[in-house]
Motif scaffolding. Structure first.
Motif, PDB file in Angstrom:
ATOM      1  N   PRO A  39      48.256  44.426  55.873  1.00  0.00           N
ATOM      2  CA  PRO A  39      47.112  44.918  55.112  1.00  0.00           C
ATOM      3  C   PRO A  39      45.813  44.311  55.614  1.00  0.00           C
ATOM      4  O   PRO A  39      45.763  43.141  55.982  1.00  0.00           O
ATOM      5  N   GLU A  82      41.317  44.635  54.875  1.00  0.00           N
ATOM      6  CA  GLU A  82      40.247  45.188  54.052  1.00  0.00           C
ATOM      7  C   GLU A  82      39.121  45.690  54.953  1.00  0.00           C
ATOM      8  O   GLU A  82      38.637  44.960  55.823  1.00  0.00           O
ATOM      9  N   ASP A 106      37.889  49.106  50.748  1.00  0.00           N
ATOM     10  CA  ASP A 106      39.204  49.755  50.735  1.00  0.00           C
ATOM     11  C   ASP A 106      40.185  48.961  51.590  1.00  0.00           C
ATOM     12  O   ASP A 106      39.803  48.306  52.568  1.00  0.00           O
ATOM     13  N   TRP A 107      41.451  49.042  51.244  1.00  0.00           N
ATOM     14  CA  TRP A 107      42.524  48.365  51.975  1.00  0.00           C
ATOM     15  C   TRP A 107      43.340  49.394  52.736  1.00  0.00           C
ATOM     16  O   TRP A 107      43.593  50.494  52.234  1.00  0.00           O
ATOM     17  N   ARG A 147      46.227  54.239  53.502  1.00  0.00           N
ATOM     18  CA  ARG A 147      45.368  53.527  52.561  1.00  0.00           C
ATOM     19  C   ARG A 147      46.267  52.965  51.465  1.00  0.00           C
ATOM     20  O   ARG A 147      47.186  53.650  50.997  1.00  0.00           O
ATOM     21  N   GLU A 185      44.554  47.383  46.338  1.00  0.00           N
ATOM     22  CA  GLU A 185      44.400  45.933  46.516  1.00  0.00           C
ATOM     23  C   GLU A 185      45.617  45.153  46.029  1.00  0.00           C
ATOM     24  O   GLU A 185      46.031  44.180  46.660  1.00  0.00           O
ATOM     25  N   ALA A 198      48.201  45.374  48.638  1.00  0.00           N
ATOM     26  CA  ALA A 198      47.785  44.567  49.789  1.00  0.00           C
ATOM     27  C   ALA A 198      48.053  43.087  49.536  1.00  0.00           C
ATOM     28  O   ALA A 198      48.602  42.386  50.399  1.00  0.00           O
ATOM     29  N   ARG A 199      47.689  42.603  48.368  1.00  0.00           N
ATOM     30  CA  ARG A 199      47.895  41.178  48.042  1.00  0.00           C
ATOM     31  C   ARG A 199      49.390  40.832  48.026  1.00  0.00           C
ATOM     32  O   ARG A 199      49.797  39.791  48.544  1.00  0.00           O
TER      33      ARG A 199
END
Length: 125
Positions: A6, A8, A45-46, A57, A60, A63-64
């Protein structure tokens, strides 16, 4: 195994609608966003990245969670981050560490200033 990591989006590159500067674990690199099939993306955006291409896409929270997982698997994540640090797309420059030599060119050692062919992605793939 191939890893997607991921990142940002921090900016869309002016005059290059297919490129965005993306930050991954403190490393900023230009990433090709052309594979996102017309999805609107922008700063904040991630995206999920593999060998310099944004594949999708993501939100978040996803992604985390992925970053926490990747940090936990160790060596494979470290190799993917190293591959990201070594990658560069022509004309986009870099805000992070570069192993591309004095010219700021690619890590393939060629004098032409071309891009890496993606053949080496940290031995993962």
């Amino acid at each position: 195994m191939c890893l997607g990591i991921p990142g940002e989006i921090v900016e869309l590159l002016p005059g290059r609608p297919d490129l965005a500067r993306v930050e991954v674990s403190g490393v900023r690199r230009a990433v090709n966003i052309g594979l996102l099939d017309g999805e609107e993306v922008g700063p904040g955006d991630w995206v999920l990245i593999h060998v310099g291409f944004a594949l999708s896409r993501i939100d978040e929270a996803e992604a985390r969670a992925a970053l926490e997982f990747l940090a936990g698997i160790g060596a494979a994540y470290d190799e993917e981050i190293a591959a990201l640090q070594d990658s560069m797309i022509d004309g986009a420059g870099s805000d992070g560490p570069s192993n591309g030599g004095a010219s700021g060119g690619p890590s393939n050692g060629g004098p032409s200033g071309g891009t890496s062919n993606g053949a080496s992605d940290g031995g993962i793939g």
